[in-house]
Design a protein around this motif. Structure first.
Motif, PDB file in Angstrom:
ATOM      1  N   PHE A   1       0.821  -1.207   0.000  1.00 32.39           N
ATOM      2  CA  PHE A   1       0.000   0.000   0.000  1.00 32.39           C
ATOM      3  C   PHE A   1       0.859   1.263   0.000  1.00 32.39           C
ATOM      4  O   PHE A   1       0.318   2.365  -0.061  1.00 32.39           O
ATOM      5  N   ASP A   2       2.163   1.107   0.039  1.00 33.67           N
ATOM      6  CA  ASP A   2       3.100   2.225  -0.021  1.00 33.67           C
ATOM      7  C   ASP A   2       3.605   2.382  -1.456  1.00 33.67           C
ATOM      8  O   ASP A   2       4.126   1.425  -2.044  1.00 33.67           O
TER       9      ASP A   2
ATOM     10  N   ASN B   1      -5.397   1.186  -5.305  1.00 32.57           N
ATOM     11  CA  ASN B   1      -6.850   1.278  -5.120  1.00 32.57           C
ATOM     12  C   ASN B   1      -7.440  -0.033  -4.604  1.00 32.57           C
ATOM     13  O   ASN B   1      -8.580  -0.364  -4.918  1.00 32.57           O
ATOM     14  N   TYR B   2      -6.669  -0.777  -3.819  1.00 39.00           N
ATOM     15  CA  TYR B   2      -7.106  -2.096  -3.353  1.00 39.00           C
ATOM     16  C   TYR B   2      -8.389  -2.016  -2.523  1.00 39.00           C
ATOM     17  O   TYR B   2      -8.508  -1.201  -1.613  1.00 39.00           O
TER      18      TYR B   2
ATOM     19  N   ALA C   1     -14.010  -9.146   0.808  1.00 39.62           N
ATOM     20  CA  ALA C   1     -14.406 -10.556   0.837  1.00 39.62           C
ATOM     21  C   ALA C   1     -13.208 -11.498   0.962  1.00 39.62           C
ATOM     22  O   ALA C   1     -13.386 -12.694   1.186  1.00 39.62           O
ATOM     23  N   PHE C   2     -11.982 -10.972   0.832  1.00 36.48           N
ATOM     24  CA  PHE C   2     -10.795 -11.837   0.805  1.00 36.48           C
ATOM     25  C   PHE C   2     -10.649 -12.637   2.097  1.00 36.48           C
ATOM     26  O   PHE C   2     -10.708 -12.082   3.197  1.00 36.48           O
TER      27      PHE C   2
ATOM     28  N   THR D   1      -6.904  -8.240   7.929  1.00 31.22           N
ATOM     29  CA  THR D   1      -7.125  -6.810   7.819  1.00 31.22           C
ATOM     30  C   THR D   1      -6.445  -6.318   6.538  1.00 31.22           C
ATOM     31  O   THR D   1      -5.579  -6.986   5.975  1.00 31.22           O
ATOM     32  N   ARG D   2      -6.814  -5.138   6.113  1.00 29.78           N
ATOM     33  CA  ARG D   2      -6.185  -4.531   4.937  1.00 29.78           C
ATOM     34  C   ARG D   2      -4.672  -4.419   5.165  1.00 29.78           C
ATOM     35  O   ARG D   2      -3.883  -4.699   4.269  1.00 29.78           O
ATOM     36  N   GLU D   3      -4.287  -3.994   6.353  1.00 36.01           N
ATOM     37  CA  GLU D   3      -2.873  -3.854   6.691  1.00 36.01           C
ATOM     38  C   GLU D   3      -2.142  -5.201   6.565  1.00 36.01           C
ATOM     39  O   GLU D   3      -1.055  -5.279   6.009  1.00 36.01           O
TER      40      GLU D   3
END
Length: 150
Positions: free
Chosen positions: A5-6, A114-115, A119-120, A129-131
């Motif tokens: 995400f970076d 843009n992730y 549902a993953f 988590t997204r992180e």
């Protein structure tokens, strides 16, 4: 810890992908370069929800997954060389357009900007988590780039 995400991390990984020579040989494991590229693009499609995989955590993952995830994400240490591959990501095809597969993988790496895939569910770690997704995706990508000396 590095994450996909970076933006700078994505750029670094993209440069490493672009620099893999077409005759690169694996330093460990059974995959050739084409199989690794297919494996990584298939894995990324799975994470992004653009593949055909159904999300389901396996039985052993339900028992050990969260503990293993905490251990794996507890530091910047790269994945070990002998980390097993889920059968859904084992590629039998041994040859194809390496240049195109590199480009496909790069596009998927870029799409972390843009992730969004609530549902993953990881087949071993379960709901993440997204992180955690960003950290795991970085470690997975780095692992395979190191495998091919990039």
């Amino acid at each position: 810890m590095k994450t996909l995400f970076d933006e700078e991390t994505r750029k670094e990984l993209i440069a490493r992908i672009q620099n893999i020579p077409e005759d690169a040989q694996a330093r460990w494991g059974k995959m050739n370069l084409y199989q690794m590229l297919m494996h990584c693009t298939t894995w990324e499609q799975w994470v992004h929800g653009t593949g055909t995989t159904v999300y389901k955590q396996g039985f052993l993952g339900k028992i050990f997954g969260k503990m293993a995830l905490r251990r794996m994400l507890g530091d910047d240490k790269p994945f070990d060389k002998g980390v097993p591959t889920s059968t859904q990501f084992k590629i039998k095809e041994t040859s194809g357009d390496i240049s195109q597969k590199k480009q496909d993988w790069i596009q998927l790496i870029e799409s972390y900007e843009n992730y969004s895939n609530p549902a993953f569910i990881h087949d071993f770690f379960g709901k993440m988590t997204r992180e955690q997704v960003g950290f795991t995706a970085y470690k997975h990508t780095d692992h395979h780039l190191r495998q091919f000396n990039s």
